[in-house]
Design a protein around this motif. Sequence first.
Motif, mmCIF file in Angstrom:
data_model
loop_
_atom_site.group_PDB
_atom_site.id
_atom_site.type_symbol
_atom_site.label_atom_id
_atom_site.label_comp_id
_atom_site.label_asym_id
_atom_site.label_seq_id
_atom_site.Cartn_x
_atom_site.Cartn_y
_atom_site.Cartn_z
ATOM 1 N N LEU A 178 -11.710 2.234 -2.384
ATOM 2 C CA LEU A 178 -12.095 1.992 -3.774
ATOM 3 C C LEU A 178 -12.983 3.149 -4.202
ATOM 4 C CD1 LEU A 178 -13.033 -1.799 -4.060
ATOM 5 C CD2 LEU A 178 -11.412 -0.561 -5.502
ATOM 6 N N THR A 187 -14.228 -1.722 -14.887
ATOM 7 C CA THR A 187 -13.118 -1.057 -14.209
ATOM 8 C C THR A 187 -13.189 -1.298 -12.706
ATOM 9 O OG1 THR A 187 -12.992 0.665 -15.897
ATOM 10 C CG2 THR A 187 -12.016 1.166 -13.764
ATOM 11 N N ARG A 191 -10.406 -3.143 -10.256
ATOM 12 C CA ARG A 191 -9.878 -2.556 -9.022
ATOM 13 C C ARG A 191 -10.132 -3.458 -7.819
ATOM 14 N NH1 ARG A 191 -11.439 3.892 -9.931
ATOM 15 N NH2 ARG A 191 -10.114 4.157 -11.782
ATOM 16 N N GLU A 194 -7.537 -6.069 -7.789
ATOM 17 C CA GLU A 194 -6.286 -5.533 -7.251
ATOM 18 C C GLU A 194 -6.307 -5.543 -5.728
ATOM 19 O OE1 GLU A 194 -5.761 -1.673 -8.903
ATOM 20 O OE2 GLU A 194 -5.450 -2.392 -10.953
#
Length: 201
Positions: A178, A187, A191, A194
């Motif tokens: 990451l 943001t 992530r 995800e």
Amino acid sequence: MTALRLGLTGGIGSGKSTVAAMLATMGATLIDADAISRAATAPGGAAITALAQSFGSEILTLDLALDREKMRALAFCDPLAKLRLEGILHPLVGLEIARQAQSAEGAGARCIVFDIPLLVESAHWRRNLHRVLVVDCTLETQIDRVVVRSALAPGEVKRIAATQASRVQRLRAADCVLFNDGISVQTLESRVREVGDLFGL
């Protein structure tokens, strides 16, 4: 079903703790090595007696906790002191991590996140984990973040970073990265989600 064991690491100021908290809100069980270490060195903690015997009572605060600033300074200038400290703390932390992991498995956890700052430096960790997630950023960003949140000078932060695994070493150990640099919290959270989806959270 065996829980996924996800190792989480990153250098000082990388945002690792923020990512850990986000994963926990998604349903992961978090085991925080730093929190365990702090508990062991707090007043009445499991490591206090051994620390006083090894380093003397002057390494303790008035309320009989480990004086972390004194210990950090001593460990920087004396590598043997650092090894003695690790010899006291690491076994205690390891036992508590194992206890918490066993408890999480017994409770049916799907994913256990092991938040381990020195994961890459401690070779035994990799074989006990299914995946390793590294939170990455540049050294300049690490320094800027830590200076803002603490009383440490940039040079002090740089010295601390130099005692940790290098950025290259962490990236080589990663199954997933990451990149937390120049992005908003929103943001980063996207992530993290995800990554959570990738690992079945």
